[in-house]
Design a protein around this motif. Sequence first.
Motif, mmCIF file in Angstrom:
data_model
loop_
_atom_site.group_PDB
_atom_site.id
_atom_site.type_symbol
_atom_site.label_atom_id
_atom_site.label_comp_id
_atom_site.label_asym_id
_atom_site.label_seq_id
_atom_site.Cartn_x
_atom_site.Cartn_y
_atom_site.Cartn_z
ATOM 1 N N TYR A 28 1.239 2.004 5.328
ATOM 2 C CA TYR A 28 0.080 0.877 5.390
ATOM 3 C C TYR A 28 0.627 -0.248 6.154
ATOM 4 C CZ TYR A 28 -1.489 3.779 1.353
ATOM 5 O OH TYR A 28 -2.009 4.784 0.739
ATOM 6 N N ASP A 29 -0.296 -1.149 6.166
ATOM 7 C CA ASP A 29 -0.261 -2.284 7.227
ATOM 8 C C ASP A 29 0.629 -3.323 6.072
ATOM 9 O OD1 ASP A 29 -2.235 -2.946 5.678
ATOM 10 O OD2 ASP A 29 -3.280 -3.908 7.235
ATOM 11 N N GLU A 30 1.318 -4.411 6.908
ATOM 12 C CA GLU A 30 1.785 -5.507 6.349
ATOM 13 C C GLU A 30 0.798 -6.383 5.596
ATOM 14 O OE1 GLU A 30 5.109 -7.655 5.284
ATOM 15 O OE2 GLU A 30 5.104 -5.826 6.638
ATOM 16 N N GLN A 31 -0.295 -6.439 5.507
ATOM 17 C CA GLN A 31 -1.431 -7.240 4.869
ATOM 18 C C GLN A 31 -1.433 -6.805 3.722
ATOM 19 O OE1 GLN A 31 -4.736 -8.400 7.483
ATOM 20 N NE2 GLN A 31 -3.791 -10.027 8.006
ATOM 21 N N ALA A 32 -1.540 -5.262 3.817
ATOM 22 C CA ALA A 32 -1.995 -4.625 2.428
ATOM 23 C C ALA A 32 -0.730 -4.689 1.612
ATOM 24 C CB ALA A 32 -2.092 -3.154 2.805
ATOM 25 N N THR A 76 -4.023 -2.066 -7.662
ATOM 26 C CA THR A 76 -4.205 -0.506 -7.891
ATOM 27 C C THR A 76 -3.726 0.071 -6.352
ATOM 28 O OG1 THR A 76 -6.344 -0.309 -7.416
ATOM 29 C CG2 THR A 76 -5.696 -0.454 -9.505
ATOM 30 N N HIS A 77 -3.357 -0.678 -5.352
ATOM 31 C CA HIS A 77 -3.070 -0.226 -4.128
ATOM 32 C C HIS A 77 -1.602 0.676 -4.252
ATOM 33 C CE1 HIS A 77 -1.790 -0.033 0.335
ATOM 34 N NE2 HIS A 77 -3.220 -0.453 0.306
ATOM 35 N N PRO A 78 -1.666 1.648 -3.429
ATOM 36 C CA PRO A 78 -0.347 2.609 -3.602
ATOM 37 C C PRO A 78 1.001 1.922 -3.297
ATOM 38 C CG PRO A 78 -2.127 3.790 -2.017
ATOM 39 C CD PRO A 78 -2.716 2.353 -2.653
ATOM 40 N N CYS A 79 0.643 0.733 -2.464
ATOM 41 C CA CYS A 79 2.023 0.022 -2.193
ATOM 42 C C CYS A 79 2.335 -0.862 -3.526
ATOM 43 C CB CYS A 79 1.952 -1.127 -1.177
ATOM 44 S SG CYS A 79 1.801 0.024 0.405
ATOM 45 N N ALA A 80 1.501 -1.230 -4.421
ATOM 46 C CA ALA A 80 1.748 -2.071 -5.426
ATOM 47 C C ALA A 80 2.264 -1.029 -6.757
ATOM 48 C CB ALA A 80 0.421 -2.529 -6.028
ATOM 49 N N LEU A 81 1.801 0.167 -6.448
ATOM 50 C CA LEU A 81 2.226 1.055 -7.790
ATOM 51 C C LEU A 81 3.537 1.759 -7.326
ATOM 52 C CD1 LEU A 81 -1.256 2.893 -8.053
ATOM 53 C CD2 LEU A 81 -0.171 1.048 -9.483
ATOM 54 N N GLU A 82 3.989 1.719 -6.079
ATOM 55 C CA GLU A 82 5.275 2.404 -5.879
ATOM 56 C C GLU A 82 6.409 1.384 -5.655
ATOM 57 O OE1 GLU A 82 6.087 5.672 -5.441
ATOM 58 O OE2 GLU A 82 4.088 6.060 -5.647
#
Length: 170
Positions: free
Chosen positions: A61-65, A46-52
């Motif tokens: 956001y950092d690289e680990q996220a 559900t992280h913004p990077c996963a949704l985009e």
Amino acid sequence: VCPEGPFIALTTLILTFTKHPSAGFVIIVTTFVIFFAFAFFLLYSTHPCALEYNTTDCEGYDEQARSLTWYPSAVLAMFYIGLSGEFSVESVYDTASPLFATILLVFFVVSVTIVALNALIAILGDSFEQAQEMKTASRTRQRAELIVEYMDVMKDSEREKVEEETLWVH
């Protein structure tokens, strides 16, 4: 059935069937990394990077996220986190459950550290035990060589006398 639980039983089984002490360590740490990577992959779904789908929107956001939003890279990220203990806590707040993610992260880092230290102690203990065995064997061999050398120097009559007196001594 193991009264301590399935984790203790699995750990004991793995360490019993592995021939080399470091093999058990590798199996246990790999199991930890794979299962925790899956848990963090689910939490970061559900992280913004996963949704985009556009990675340029994840610039803040950092690289680990970003790496925890895809399972294969999550395995590598968890391996890195387990080795270094370094993690960006800010990205935890954007997960599905920040409290659970924080607890899981702390549990993972502490567990991997304890397993690694126990493996190190076991490997060093094994090495010390092998060195002690080699020391005893080396000492016995040197004594035997000294006795053979001493008996070579002795006269035949003296050597036969010693052999006769120590015929039944082991």
